[in-house]
Design a protein around this motif. Structure first.
Motif, PDB file in Angstrom:
ATOM      1  N   GLN A 124       0.800  -1.220   0.000  1.00 31.10           N
ATOM      2  CA  GLN A 124       0.000   0.000   0.000  1.00 31.10           C
ATOM      3  C   GLN A 124       0.836   1.274   0.000  1.00 31.10           C
ATOM      4  O   GLN A 124       0.482   2.244  -0.661  1.00 31.10           O
ATOM      5  N   ASN A 125       1.961   1.295   0.717  1.00 41.59           N
ATOM      6  CA  ASN A 125       2.769   2.515   0.715  1.00 41.59           C
ATOM      7  C   ASN A 125       3.399   2.759  -0.657  1.00 41.59           C
ATOM      8  O   ASN A 125       3.576   3.901  -1.066  1.00 41.59           O
ATOM      9  N   THR A 126       3.715   1.703  -1.384  1.00 48.49           N
ATOM     10  CA  THR A 126       4.223   1.854  -2.751  1.00 48.49           C
ATOM     11  C   THR A 126       3.120   2.396  -3.650  1.00 48.49           C
ATOM     12  O   THR A 126       3.358   3.278  -4.478  1.00 48.49           O
ATOM     13  N   ILE A 127       1.907   1.896  -3.496  1.00 51.53           N
ATOM     14  CA  ILE A 127       0.776   2.379  -4.284  1.00 51.53           C
ATOM     15  C   ILE A 127       0.540   3.861  -4.016  1.00 51.53           C
ATOM     16  O   ILE A 127       0.299   4.640  -4.945  1.00 51.53           O
ATOM     17  N   SER A 128       0.632   4.267  -2.776  1.00 50.47           N
ATOM     18  CA  SER A 128       0.460   5.671  -2.426  1.00 50.47           C
ATOM     19  C   SER A 128       1.484   6.542  -3.152  1.00 50.47           C
ATOM     20  O   SER A 128       1.147   7.588  -3.708  1.00 50.47           O
ATOM     21  N   PHE A 129       2.720   6.118  -3.159  1.00 47.05           N
ATOM     22  CA  PHE A 129       3.779   6.868  -3.846  1.00 47.05           C
ATOM     23  C   PHE A 129       3.535   6.882  -5.355  1.00 47.05           C
ATOM     24  O   PHE A 129       3.676   7.916  -6.003  1.00 47.05           O
ATOM     25  N   ILE A 130       3.139   5.726  -5.912  1.00 45.81           N
ATOM     26  CA  ILE A 130       2.862   5.617  -7.347  1.00 45.81           C
ATOM     27  C   ILE A 130       1.750   6.575  -7.746  1.00 45.81           C
ATOM     28  O   ILE A 130       1.837   7.248  -8.774  1.00 45.81           O
ATOM     29  N   MET A 131       0.692   6.643  -6.946  1.00 43.43           N
ATOM     30  CA  MET A 131      -0.453   7.506  -7.266  1.00 43.43           C
ATOM     31  C   MET A 131      -0.037   8.959  -7.440  1.00 43.43           C
ATOM     32  O   MET A 131      -0.340   9.582  -8.453  1.00 43.43           O
ATOM     33  N   SER A 132       0.636   9.481  -6.439  1.00 42.95           N
ATOM     34  CA  SER A 132       0.978  10.905  -6.492  1.00 42.95           C
ATOM     35  C   SER A 132       1.938  11.203  -7.635  1.00 42.95           C
ATOM     36  O   SER A 132       1.769  12.183  -8.367  1.00 42.95           O
ATOM     37  N   GLU A 133       2.911  10.347  -7.828  1.00 42.47           N
ATOM     38  CA  GLU A 133       3.900  10.577  -8.883  1.00 42.47           C
ATOM     39  C   GLU A 133       3.285  10.450 -10.281  1.00 42.47           C
ATOM     40  O   GLU A 133       3.553  11.271 -11.165  1.00 42.47           O
ATOM     41  N   THR A 134       2.454   9.442 -10.490  1.00 39.38           N
ATOM     42  CA  THR A 134       1.854   9.221 -11.800  1.00 39.38           C
ATOM     43  C   THR A 134       0.815  10.288 -12.120  1.00 39.38           C
ATOM     44  O   THR A 134       0.757  10.784 -13.247  1.00 39.38           O
ATOM     45  N   CYS A 135       0.007  10.664 -11.151  1.00 40.91           N
ATOM     46  CA  CYS A 135      -0.970  11.743 -11.375  1.00 40.91           C
ATOM     47  C   CYS A 135      -0.255  13.042 -11.736  1.00 40.91           C
ATOM     48  O   CYS A 135      -0.685  13.762 -12.638  1.00 40.91           O
ATOM     49  N   GLU A 136       0.824  13.327 -11.053  1.00 42.78           N
ATOM     50  CA  GLU A 136       1.597  14.539 -11.356  1.00 42.78           C
ATOM     51  C   GLU A 136       2.142  14.485 -12.780  1.00 42.78           C
ATOM     52  O   GLU A 136       2.088  15.484 -13.504  1.00 42.78           O
ATOM     53  N   ALA A 137       2.635  13.327 -13.208  1.00 45.78           N
ATOM     54  CA  ALA A 137       3.164  13.187 -14.567  1.00 45.78           C
ATOM     55  C   ALA A 137       2.057  13.382 -15.609  1.00 45.78           C
ATOM     56  O   ALA A 137       2.271  14.016 -16.639  1.00 45.78           O
ATOM     57  N   ILE A 138       0.871  12.850 -15.335  1.00 53.30           N
ATOM     58  CA  ILE A 138      -0.262  13.009 -16.255  1.00 53.30           C
ATOM     59  C   ILE A 138      -0.663  14.481 -16.342  1.00 53.30           C
ATOM     60  O   ILE A 138      -0.885  15.009 -17.433  1.00 53.30           O
ATOM     61  N   ILE A 139      -0.736  15.137 -15.208  1.00 52.56           N
ATOM     62  CA  ILE A 139      -1.114  16.559 -15.195  1.00 52.56           C
ATOM     63  C   ILE A 139      -0.108  17.390 -15.972  1.00 52.56           C
ATOM     64  O   ILE A 139      -0.482  18.204 -16.819  1.00 52.56           O
ATOM     65  N   VAL A 140       1.163  17.190 -15.697  1.00 56.78           N
ATOM     66  CA  VAL A 140       2.203  17.966 -16.380  1.00 56.78           C
ATOM     67  C   VAL A 140       2.143  17.749 -17.887  1.00 56.78           C
ATOM     68  O   VAL A 140       2.268  18.690 -18.671  1.00 56.78           O
TER      69      VAL A 140
END
Length: 100
Positions: A58-74
């Motif tokens: 779950q902690n890896t998923i949490s990190f993946i979420m924020s990083e991937t969402c940021e990449a999509i937004i950018v």
């Protein structure tokens, strides 16, 4: 999401989310990071459910979420998100929300 669209999004976001292999850990591949994020955004699955479905803690998923969402937004901000530049533009947006 069909495969061509997934590949297009992955191609545009892969570089910022791709991780380096180290001697103590093997990184989660970019395609899996995107799949986890899209599942969460589309279905609203809990981190626990995603953890079982994708075999990631779950902690890896949490990190993946924020990083991937940021990449999509950018990557897509200029194409998809039309942010008002004037007070009248913001009033129009607020009126649209109020009408809904």
């Amino acid at each position: 999401m069909d495969e061509p669209i997934f590949k297009e999004v992955l191609g545009r976001t892969e570089h910022p989310i791709k991780k380096q292999y180290t001697w103590w850990t093997e990184p989660v591949e970019s395609g899996l990071q995107l799949a986890i994020t899209l599942r969460y955004l589309a279905k609203g699955d809990s981190y626990e459910s995603l953890s079982y479905a994708f075999r990631a803690v779950q902690n890896t998923i949490s990190f993946i979420m924020s990083e991937t969402c940021e990449a999509i937004i950018v990557e897509y901000v200029e194409e998809v998100i039309d942010c008002p530049k004037t007070p009248d533009g913001w009033k129009k947006v607020a009126k649209g929300f109020a009408e809904r």
